[in-house]
Design an enzyme around this catalytic site. Structure first.
Site, PDB file in Angstrom:
ATOM      1  N   ASP A   1      30.543   1.209  -5.736  1.00 47.77           N
ATOM      2  CA  ASP A   1      29.559   0.329  -5.514  1.00 47.77           C
ATOM      3  C   ASP A   1      31.401  -0.184  -6.161  1.00 47.77           C
ATOM      4  OD1 ASP A   1      27.994  -1.772  -5.846  1.00 47.77           O
ATOM      5  OD2 ASP A   1      27.000  -0.414  -6.954  1.00 47.77           O
TER       6      ASP A   1
ATOM      7  N   ASP B   1      28.298  -4.875  -3.443  1.00 50.19           N
ATOM      8  CA  ASP B   1      27.514  -5.061  -3.803  1.00 50.19           C
ATOM      9  C   ASP B   1      27.614  -6.942  -3.554  1.00 50.19           C
ATOM     10  OD1 ASP B   1      25.977  -5.578  -6.065  1.00 50.19           O
ATOM     11  OD2 ASP B   1      26.732  -6.854  -6.282  1.00 50.19           O
TER      12      ASP B   1
ATOM     13  N   GLU C   1      25.727  -4.360   0.912  1.00 52.89           N
ATOM     14  CA  GLU C   1      23.682  -4.390  -0.257  1.00 52.89           C
ATOM     15  C   GLU C   1      23.664  -6.060   0.895  1.00 52.89           C
ATOM     16  OE1 GLU C   1      21.638  -5.328  -3.853  1.00 52.89           O
ATOM     17  OE2 GLU C   1      23.701  -6.041  -3.598  1.00 52.89           O
TER      18      GLU C   1
ATOM     19  N   HIS D   1      18.597   1.227  -8.439  1.00 53.67           N
ATOM     20  CA  HIS D   1      18.346   0.819 -10.420  1.00 53.67           C
ATOM     21  C   HIS D   1      18.491  -0.784 -10.060  1.00 53.67           C
ATOM     22  CE1 HIS D   1      22.046  -1.039  -7.541  1.00 53.67           C
ATOM     23  NE2 HIS D   1      22.323  -1.943  -8.708  1.00 53.67           N
ATOM     24  N   ASP D   2      17.711  -1.058  -8.967  1.00 55.65           N
ATOM     25  CA  ASP D   2      17.820  -2.940  -9.161  1.00 55.65           C
ATOM     26  C   ASP D   2      16.119  -2.877  -8.984  1.00 55.65           C
ATOM     27  OD1 ASP D   2      19.964  -3.844  -9.387  1.00 55.65           O
ATOM     28  OD2 ASP D   2      20.559  -4.756  -8.089  1.00 55.65           O
TER      29      ASP D   2
END
Length: 574
Positions: free
Chosen positions: A95, A196, A249, A323-324
């Site tokens: 990431d 990200d 993302e 994870h979000d």
């Protein structure tokens, strides 16, 4: 292996497995569970950040891109992990948080100390003439997006937490520094990178107020310059590797922009995440609200993205969970009565679509949101801020907690449930986040007598062995059906009709005449009767195949309920 044949598994390292009893997952914990990951047959693991960080945003506030945070292990642990995963045919995706750094990062600290070179790494602006903040932008975590830059009289931009200072990508030195980070990890054997919030790097050089009633994010999200930045990063780093796998993302993106980001001719990224389908249970677009998901809207979004990306030669990262996000089972399925069947149905939707499926850890077990009863159980800064904001806006404590409980990011961050013990087999210490339903949902039980893990294995096998799944075209099927989301996949002379019942009631669909008597490639129920009027059970998924051409010479099965030719009987109807 082609991108279209790959399946990627996401590990939130803090919550996967704790090898040393401190209550926090670590890299050695992942090493100890490689056999489990190999069994699932995934191709690559995306790891959330484990770099040095004060952990104000669970590792997305990076203080040092080049070192492993001691809470997760050492560089030697990482190198061993990469080597052992590679030996098992599994790649590594890291990431890259390159829109912002922690305010504890050396760059920011040097800027604070007066180093003009590093002051140009960030968005530093004076207040307006009236003394107010440089712009009226709001942080995505609540409150203003500006904070005082020491005692200089300037302010720095932070689109997220105040400890996450936005980097100024207009500065070529910033872009070069970001490429250097990617190249460092490439040299460590990393072939995958997830970027990200990469499409909020495209802010203007001159920052202005958002007009009244217009969200400030529209001024800096998904702007044309992001394509230029990605092309440059591609050429300077990962684009030099023929086997690189990258995903961006993309916040509030569009189909057109995402085609641009991912069409191979543009040399930007392999694929993108978009989140529109995960906002169909938002009231008026507000995350911190509560409503049943809007099924027609969900279908329309899934279809428009699948068809639009296919038409433009773009590529999607397919997912329900990360994870979000709270667990998809609680949002789009029935986490109680039909947990198993709705888990399998949701998996079918994603894994048979055109794109690259991502599995978030625990999804293959049918893990659900934790059953917390107090805000003290939550640790995520976004959830805590949202709760306080809801109270300030007039919600009762009960109603504010109820909303947070359905939408908190911690819902997906609870420890992986390895067994039914009090600490879920995750740690011998006190887990950093408490598991709540491991007595019924855990790896040991699932592998011994469950069916969800096995169903995921079969979906993964189909993608790796059937061109119609990996490379087939996409068309919609009867988007007006009140209960079923269906779509066609096509490849040469083959047709695959995928039907998914999103509700806990049976329904009957009228099959196209050509599909009556077609082969049942996959279903999460036994004894599927492929007649003109196909009855679908609660949360049933069924994939019907028409066509004689099979990869590697496998022929059509002998009956409509079990495809048994060659090796295929192992991977079809349960």
């Amino acid at each position: 292996m082609k991108l279209s044949e790959q399946v990627i598994y996401q590990i939130y390292p803090k919550s996967f497995y704790d090898s040393n009893g401190d209550g926090v997952g670590d890299l050695r914990g992942v090493i100890e569970k490689i056999d489990y990951l190999k069994k699932l047959n995934i191709d690559m693991i995306w790891f959330n950040p484990f770099f040095v960080s004060p952990q104000n945003d669970n590792g997305y506030d990076i203080a040092d891109y080049y070192h492993i945070d001691p809470m997760f292990g050492t560089m030697a642990d990482f190198e061993e992990l990469v080597a052992k995963l590679k030996a098992n045919g599994i790649g590594v995706m890291l990431d890259m948080v390159l829109n912002h750094t922690s305010t504890e990062h050396e760059w920011f600290q040097k800027a604070l100390a007066g180093d003009e070179k590093y002051q140009k790494f960030y968005y530093l602006r004076p207040p307006k003439a009236d003394g107010s903040l440089p712009t009226n932008w709001e942080s995505k975590f609540g409150g203003p997006a500006w904070a005082p830059f020491g005692d200089t009289g300037l302010y720095y931009l932070h689109l997220y937490d105040p400890t996450q200072a936005d980097l100024d990508w207009h500065n070529p030195a910033v872009r070069q520094a970001c490429a250097a980070v990617v190249n460092f990890w490439r040299q460590k054997g990393v072939q995958g990178f997830r970027f990200d919030v990469i499409n909020v790097t495209g802010k203007a050089e001159k920052l202005v107020d958002a007009p009244k009633g217009v969200p400030s994010k529209t001024l800096y999200t998904d702007t044309p310059v992001v394509h230029d930045y990605l092309k440059e990063l591609n050429a300077a780093s990962f684009g030099q590797d023929v086997d690189s796998v990258t995903v961006g993302e993309m916040s509030s993106t569009t189909v057109a922009n995402s085609v641009g980001y991912t069409n191979p001719a543009n040399h930007e990224l392999s694929m993108v995440f978009n989140f529109h389908h995960l906002k169909t249970d938002y009231v008026d677009g507000r995350k911190w609200s509560r409503m049943a998901f809007d099924f027609p809207r969900l279908k329309q979004l899934l279809d428009s993205w699948a068809s639009g990306m296919a038409a433009g030669g773009g590529w999607q990262a397919l997912f329900w969970n990360n994870h979000d996000q709270p667990r998809a089972l609680n949002r789009f399925g029935d986490a109680g009565r039909y947990r198993v069947k709705s888990a399998e149905m949701l998996a079918t939707v994603i894994h048979l679509l055109r794109g690259t499926p991502f599995i978030y850890m625990g999804e293959e077990l049918g893990m659900t949101d934790p059953d917390y009863d107090n805000m003290a159980d939550y640790v995520d800064i976004e959830a805590l801020n949202a709760y306080r904001a809801l109270i300030r806006s007039g919600y009762s404590h009960h109603d504010a907690f109820t909303i947070v409980k359905t939408k908190a990011r911690d819902n997906s961050r609870t420890p992986m449930q390895w067994d039914d013990s009090a600490k879920a087999g995750f740690t011998t210490g006190k887990p950093w986040l408490t598991p709540t339903n491991q007595a019924t949902i855990n790896v040991a039980h699932e592998l011994a007598s469950g069916e969800i893990f096995d169903y995921y294995q079969r979906l993964i096998k189909l993608r790796k062995t059937m061109p119609i799944v990996a490379d087939g075209g996409y068309q919609s099927w009867r988007l007006d059906d009140p209960q079923v989301f269906g779509y066609w996949r096509t490849y040469r002379q083959q047709k695959l009709l995928v039907l998914n019942n999103f509700y806990g009631q049976s329904t009957t669909v009228t099959l196209p005449e050509e599909m009556v008597g077609a082969q049942v490639l996959l279903s999460n129920y036994q004894d599927v009767n492929v007649t003109a009027q196909l009855t679908m059970q609660p949360y049933q998924a069924v994939a019907l195949l028409l066509g004689e051409e099979w990869r590697n010479g496998y022929g059509k099965g002998t009956n409509s309920n079990n495809f048994v030719a060659g090796q295929w009987g192992r991977y079809c109807v349960k």
